[in-house]
Design an enzyme around this catalytic site. Structure first.
Site, PDB file in Angstrom:
ATOM      1  N   ASP A 126       0.827  -1.208   0.000  1.00 12.36           N
ATOM      2  CA  ASP A 126       0.000   0.000   0.000  1.00 12.36           C
ATOM      3  C   ASP A 126       0.867   1.265   0.000  1.00 12.36           C
ATOM      4  O   ASP A 126       1.998   1.236   0.481  1.00 12.36           O
ATOM      5  CB  ASP A 126      -0.851   0.082   1.281  1.00 12.36           C
ATOM      6  CG  ASP A 126      -1.855  -1.039   1.374  1.00 12.36           C
ATOM      7  OD1 ASP A 126      -2.183  -1.624   0.343  1.00 12.36           O
ATOM      8  OD2 ASP A 126      -2.292  -1.305   2.501  1.00 12.36           O
TER       9      ASP A 126
HETATM   10  N1  URA Z   1      -1.400  -5.757   4.143  1.00 12.12           N
HETATM   11  C1  URA Z   1      -1.809  -4.484   4.164  1.00 12.12           C
HETATM   12  O1  URA Z   1      -2.794  -4.156   4.806  1.00 12.12           O
HETATM   13  N2  URA Z   1      -1.104  -3.584   3.456  1.00 12.12           N
HETATM   14  C2  URA Z   1       0.000  -3.897   2.735  1.00 12.12           C
HETATM   15  O2  URA Z   1       0.610  -3.032   2.117  1.00 12.12           O
HETATM   16  C3  URA Z   1       0.401  -5.230   2.729  1.00 12.12           C
HETATM   17  C4  URA Z   1      -0.322  -6.151   3.442  1.00 12.12           C
END
Ligand code: URA
Length: 234
Positions: free
Chosen positions: A102
């Site tokens: 993310d």
């Molecule tokens: N889980 C999440 O919530 N975000 C990420 O970037 C990776 C795994």
């Protein structure tokens, strides 16, 4: 190199899908349809898939980056935000990210131009354990840890077994190490939200056995030969 491998390494399709493309007459070599799956691509051959020229003359590169916060895990961004390409801009190869993190997550991300390895690693059957350090709000009770380990409902999907360990905690927040081998969208955030402890910061510290170690945010390192072999055999 066999034509199916050549197509797969160029990032066009998995090796099996490449075989299908060949069998269906979607592949041309030097202008003629090539239906021979064992064809050995020669230097100078022009390979086309669905009318598009495939280039596969690059040296294969494999790097681990420490993705900073505030970068998107894509090659380009239509909103003009910084992308992870920024981290590897001095590498003279067309790398792309394997999987995603993310915008607000930092940490370990693989980048390569080996399309075949990328397909392999992102296929649900081969999904390797990914380990995160999550700083979550509040106290995480033993009962919640047990629920996270067993699987929680993150909105129509129950997660599979996870490894969960509390690293340290205060009355207001807890630092947790969590390893999962699925890659549902925002999975870690949704898992902690499901037990009532929202994530405040999230960092991926390892992809399988490949650990971030002391790699600083915004930096990369090339994988060792052993690490590349390990990923191919995951
Ligand atoms: N889980 C999440 O919530 N975000 C990420 O970037 C990776 C795994």
């Amino acid at each position: 190199m066999r034509i199916n491998k050549y197509i797969a390494q160029a990032g066009v399709a998995s090796r099996r899908k490449a075989d299908e493309l060949i069998a269906n007459g979607n592949v041309k070599v030097n202008g003629a349809v090539m239906k021979e799956p064992g064809y050995d691509v020669q230097e100078g051959d022009k390979v086309m898939v669905n009318g598009r020229l495939i280039e596969n003359s690059q040296k294969l590169e494999y790097v681990l980056i420490n993705k900073p916060l505030g970068m998107v895990t894509t090659v380009e961004d239509d909103k003009d935000r910084l992308t992870v390409m920024e981290v590897v801009k001095d590498i003279d190869a067309r790398l792309f990210p394997v999987g995603r993190l993310d915008y607000n997550t930092s940490g370990a991300l693989l980048m390569t131009n080996d399309g075949e390895l990328a397909y392999h690693l992102t296929h649900p059957k081969h999904e390797v354990y990914k380990t995160y350090h999550a700083l979550v709000k509040g106290v995480l009770s033993d009962e919640k840890v047990a629920r996270l380990r067993k699987g929680v409902d993150i909105g129509g999907y129950v997660t599979s077994r996870a490894y969960v360990k509390i690293l340290r905690g205060t009355r207001t927040s807890t630092l947790v190490e969590i390893s999962i081998h699925e890659g549902k969208n925002r999975q870690v955030r949704k898992m902690f939200a499901a037990v009532g402890n929202p994530v405040q910061t999230l960092e991926r510290v390892a992809i399988g056995d490949i650990r971030l170690g002391h790699l600083k945010q915004g930096h990369y390192r090339k994988l060792t030969r052993e690490e590349i072999e390990y990923l191919k055999n995951c």
